[in-house]
Motif scaffolding. Structure first.
Motif, PDB file in Angstrom:
ATOM      1  N   VAL A 169      17.192  28.060  -1.996  1.00  0.00           N
ATOM      2  CA  VAL A 169      17.367  29.286  -2.783  1.00  0.00           C
ATOM      3  C   VAL A 169      17.203  30.487  -1.862  1.00  0.00           C
ATOM      4  O   VAL A 169      16.507  30.424  -0.858  1.00  0.00           O
ATOM      5  CB  VAL A 169      16.379  29.366  -3.969  1.00  0.00           C
ATOM      6  CG1 VAL A 169      16.696  28.301  -5.015  1.00  0.00           C
ATOM      7  CG2 VAL A 169      14.940  29.226  -3.507  1.00  0.00           C
TER       8      VAL A 169
ATOM      9  N   SER B 169      15.907  33.430  -2.791  1.00  0.00           N
ATOM     10  CA  SER B 169      14.709  34.191  -3.138  1.00  0.00           C
ATOM     11  C   SER B 169      13.881  33.370  -4.112  1.00  0.00           C
ATOM     12  O   SER B 169      14.300  32.298  -4.547  1.00  0.00           O
ATOM     13  CB  SER B 169      15.085  35.532  -3.785  1.00  0.00           C
ATOM     14  OG  SER B 169      15.553  35.315  -5.104  1.00  0.00           O
ATOM     15  N   THR B 170      12.748  33.923  -4.485  1.00  0.00           N
ATOM     16  CA  THR B 170      11.918  33.261  -5.501  1.00  0.00           C
ATOM     17  C   THR B 170      12.454  33.532  -6.897  1.00  0.00           C
ATOM     18  O   THR B 170      11.988  32.950  -7.858  1.00  0.00           O
ATOM     19  CB  THR B 170      10.460  33.761  -5.448  1.00  0.00           C
ATOM     20  OG1 THR B 170      10.430  35.143  -5.801  1.00  0.00           O
ATOM     21  CG2 THR B 170       9.841  33.529  -4.080  1.00  0.00           C
ATOM     22  N   ASP B 171      13.434  34.435  -6.993  1.00  0.00           N
ATOM     23  CA  ASP B 171      14.012  34.840  -8.278  1.00  0.00           C
ATOM     24  C   ASP B 171      12.930  35.370  -9.222  1.00  0.00           C
ATOM     25  O   ASP B 171      12.936  35.111 -10.414  1.00  0.00           O
ATOM     26  CB  ASP B 171      14.783  33.688  -8.913  1.00  0.00           C
ATOM     27  CG  ASP B 171      15.751  34.147  -9.997  1.00  0.00           C
ATOM     28  OD1 ASP B 171      16.199  35.319  -9.946  1.00  0.00           O
ATOM     29  OD2 ASP B 171      16.039  33.353 -10.918  1.00  0.00           O
TER      30      ASP B 171
ATOM     31  N   THR C  40      14.201  28.546 -13.364  1.00  0.00           N
ATOM     32  CA  THR C  40      13.285  28.289 -12.249  1.00  0.00           C
ATOM     33  C   THR C  40      13.355  26.820 -11.856  1.00  0.00           C
ATOM     34  O   THR C  40      13.275  25.933 -12.704  1.00  0.00           O
ATOM     35  CB  THR C  40      11.842  28.663 -12.640  1.00  0.00           C
ATOM     36  OG1 THR C  40      11.798  30.053 -12.954  1.00  0.00           O
ATOM     37  CG2 THR C  40      10.870  28.374 -11.508  1.00  0.00           C
ATOM     38  N   SER C  41      13.500  26.588 -10.569  1.00  0.00           N
ATOM     39  CA  SER C  41      13.613  25.218 -10.054  1.00  0.00           C
ATOM     40  C   SER C  41      12.447  24.889  -9.132  1.00  0.00           C
ATOM     41  O   SER C  41      11.643  25.756  -8.784  1.00  0.00           O
ATOM     42  CB  SER C  41      14.928  25.070  -9.277  1.00  0.00           C
ATOM     43  OG  SER C  41      14.877  25.844  -8.088  1.00  0.00           O
TER      44      SER C  41
ATOM     45  N   HIS D 106      12.490  27.180  -6.207  1.00  0.00           N
ATOM     46  CA  HIS D 106      11.883  28.498  -6.411  1.00  0.00           C
ATOM     47  C   HIS D 106      10.363  28.416  -6.243  1.00  0.00           C
ATOM     48  O   HIS D 106       9.745  29.290  -5.640  1.00  0.00           O
ATOM     49  CB  HIS D 106      12.224  29.052  -7.800  1.00  0.00           C
ATOM     50  CG  HIS D 106      13.657  29.422  -7.947  1.00  0.00           C
ATOM     51  ND1 HIS D 106      14.522  28.687  -8.724  1.00  0.00           N
ATOM     52  CD2 HIS D 106      14.388  30.432  -7.411  1.00  0.00           C
ATOM     53  CE1 HIS D 106      15.722  29.237  -8.662  1.00  0.00           C
ATOM     54  NE2 HIS D 106      15.666  30.294  -7.859  1.00  0.00           N
TER      55      HIS D 106
ATOM     56  N   ARG E 287       9.527  28.007  -2.551  1.00  0.00           N
ATOM     57  CA  ARG E 287       9.653  29.283  -1.832  1.00  0.00           C
ATOM     58  C   ARG E 287       8.509  30.229  -2.197  1.00  0.00           C
ATOM     59  O   ARG E 287       7.946  30.896  -1.332  1.00  0.00           O
ATOM     60  CB  ARG E 287      11.001  29.918  -2.126  1.00  0.00           C
ATOM     61  CG  ARG E 287      11.246  31.138  -1.278  1.00  0.00           C
ATOM     62  CD  ARG E 287      12.669  31.631  -1.397  1.00  0.00           C
ATOM     63  NE  ARG E 287      12.874  32.723  -0.497  1.00  0.00           N
ATOM     64  CZ  ARG E 287      13.645  32.691   0.570  1.00  0.00           C
ATOM     65  NH1 ARG E 287      14.292  31.585   0.880  1.00  0.00           N
ATOM     66  NH2 ARG E 287      13.786  33.751   1.331  1.00  0.00           N
ATOM     67  N   ALA E 288       8.151  30.291  -3.477  1.00  0.00           N
ATOM     68  CA  ALA E 288       7.041  31.147  -3.906  1.00  0.00           C
ATOM     69  C   ALA E 288       5.733  30.702  -3.239  1.00  0.00           C
ATOM     70  O   ALA E 288       4.899  31.539  -2.880  1.00  0.00           O
ATOM     71  CB  ALA E 288       6.907  31.122  -5.420  1.00  0.00           C
TER      72      ALA E 288
END
Length: 105
Positions: free
Chosen positions: A24, A26-28, A59-60, A63, A66-67
């Motif tokens: 991804v 970004s963390t969206d 949200t996956s 995500h 990455r967060a």
């Protein structure tokens, strides 16, 4: 990362998290506060608890991975900012090697 691996079973090994996070851009909007056993330096709040905010149906696992990595980086930024405040000047470089760190001001 241990939490994602051991309790959530999102990954089988810690080495997998980077490739998962790269899936991804970004963390969206997903943020993790990794206070699973309180917050250490520079906040020293043993009563703080972990939180995940900003999740949607989109949200996956990627995500969250990455967060998690971003949260770890931001913890280091907070520590560096506290060190600079205590020093009274900016740190221009930090070198880290196997548990030892060297600051250059």
């Amino acid at each position: 990362m241990q939490w994602l691996r051991d309790q959530m079973q999102f990954i089988k090994s810690s080495a997998e998290i980077e490739s998962l996070a790269k899936q991804v851009e970004s963390t969206d909007g997903v943020f993790l506060v990794p206070a699973f056993v309180g917050l250490g330096a520079p906040y020293w709040d043993p009563q703080a608890r972990a939180a995940i905010v900003g999740m949607t149906r989109g949200t996956s696992r990627a995500h969250l991975a990455r967060a998690t990595l971003e949260a770890m980086a931001l913890q280091n930024v907070d520590i560096l900012a506290a060190m600079e405040k205590d020093l009274g000047k900016k740190v221009s470089m930090v070198r880290v090697d196997g548990g030892a760190a060297q600051m250059i001001c």
